[in-house]
Design a protein around this motif. Structure first.
Motif, short mmCIF file in Angstrom:
data_model
loop_
_atom_site.label_atom_id
_atom_site.label_comp_id
_atom_site.label_asym_id
_atom_site.label_seq_id
_atom_site.Cartn_x
_atom_site.Cartn_y
_atom_site.Cartn_z
N GLY A 1 0.71 -1.33 -0.14
CA GLY A 1 0.20 0.13 -0.05
C GLY A 1 0.91 1.35 -0.01
N GLU B 1 -12.40 1.53 0.02
CA GLU B 1 -12.37 0.23 0.51
C GLU B 1 -11.69 0.31 1.89
OE1 GLU B 1 -14.16 -2.25 -0.75
OE2 GLU B 1 -14.44 -0.70 -2.61
N THR B 2 -12.17 -0.62 2.74
CA THR B 2 -11.65 -0.93 4.09
C THR B 2 -10.21 -1.65 3.99
OG1 THR B 2 -13.61 -1.53 5.00
CG2 THR B 2 -11.94 -2.15 6.36
N THR B 3 -10.08 -2.64 2.87
CA THR B 3 -8.72 -3.38 2.64
C THR B 3 -8.42 -2.73 1.07
OG1 THR B 3 -9.93 -5.23 2.06
CG2 THR B 3 -8.95 -5.12 4.07
#
Length: 271
Positions: free
Chosen positions: A98, A117-119
């Motif tokens: 990331g 998005e959360t992930t």
């Protein structure tokens, strides 16, 4: 090595290729349509391919250019992006940390991040590498109704592009975008208008990895040097604080004991 040849003179901006890309990648078609309106270039995490207008009456496919010497690959610290021998530049979310260095490194500003998005992961076109492995052409090429997109071996497409330019003099500018720029790309363009609006640099621009790789190679050493320096500064500060505390403690102890005129401690004099 396989590639895609884009003939801008044949593109009508119908976006059948975009619809095929959305369906193939399983992204949200409603969000993709919204992103088309709010994104400057039409690209987003839901819309990995767009067809922006590059001049009056001229449209062109825009997505990952699948550079022969990708700057995103050289910028990735963990090997999450690789250039395959077949042509596509592919992304492995299992390796991604990331950092988004790929987004900063790309000269065309193509990779997009799943901010909502959360992930989250990075998203971009992979030239339908899975379809290629099955002997099929990319979904966008298959969906184009005007033969504005052609798929094949890069050398063959380059030869075809130059033949079209020579055979139809005046119909195309004398340049194949992607042949040499930034070390060459696996998405090639012929056009009758300049494609500078898409972010194309000069025709002989050097590949970015020649500039980024020396810096990336030094990153671990720079990081370790900085860490060692911080640890050294921390050790010096803590040592000075310890010595100061010991000195203060020793001074306070002597004053609390006190001495009389004979040099004896006040405690002995009272015993």
């Amino acid at each position: 090595m396989r590639a895609i040849l884009v003939d801008v003179t044949r593109c009508t901006g119908c976006e059948r290729c975009v619809d095929a890309c959305v369906e193939k990648n399983g992204t949200d078609p409603v969000k993709a349509q919204i992103d088309r309106l709010v994104s400057a270039d039409g690209l987003s995490e839901n819309r990995l391919l767009s067809v922006p207008q590059v001049a009056a009456g001229r449209f062109s496919r825009l997505s990952c250019m699948h550079c022969l010497e990708p700057s995103c690959v050289s910028a990735c610290l963990v090997g999450g992006i690789t250039k395959t021998p077949e042509g596509p530049v592919v992304y492995d979310p299992e390796k991604c940390i990331g950092c988004r260095y790929c987004m900063l490194a790309c000269p065309f500003h193509v990779p997009r991040y799943e901010w909502g998005e959360t992930t989250p992961f990075m998203r971009k076109c992979d030239m339908c590498a899975d379809r290629q492995a099955e002997g099929r052409e990319p979904a966008c090429v298959e969906a184009c109704p005007n033969e504005a997109l052609r798929f094949g071996e890069r050398d063959d497409l380059l030869r075809e592009a130059h033949e079209l330019i020579d055979r139809h003099r005046g119909a195309y500018l004398p340049r194949v975008w992607g042949e040499h720029e930034l070390g060459g790309t696996s998405v090639l363009y012929i056009s009758d208008v300049d494609l500078g609006a898409m972010g194309w640099p000069g025709p002989r621009t050097a590949p970015i990895p020649s500039l980024t790789e020396p810096l990336i190679a030094k990153t671990p050493f720079v990081g370790l040097s900085v860490a060692a320096g911080l640890l050294g500064i921390n050790w010096v500060i803590r040592r000075r604080m310890r010595l100061a505390m010991e000195s203060a403690a020793g001074t306070g102890f002597g004053e609390s004991m006190g001495t009389d005129d004979d040099g004896r401690s006040s405690t002995e004099g009272n015993s």
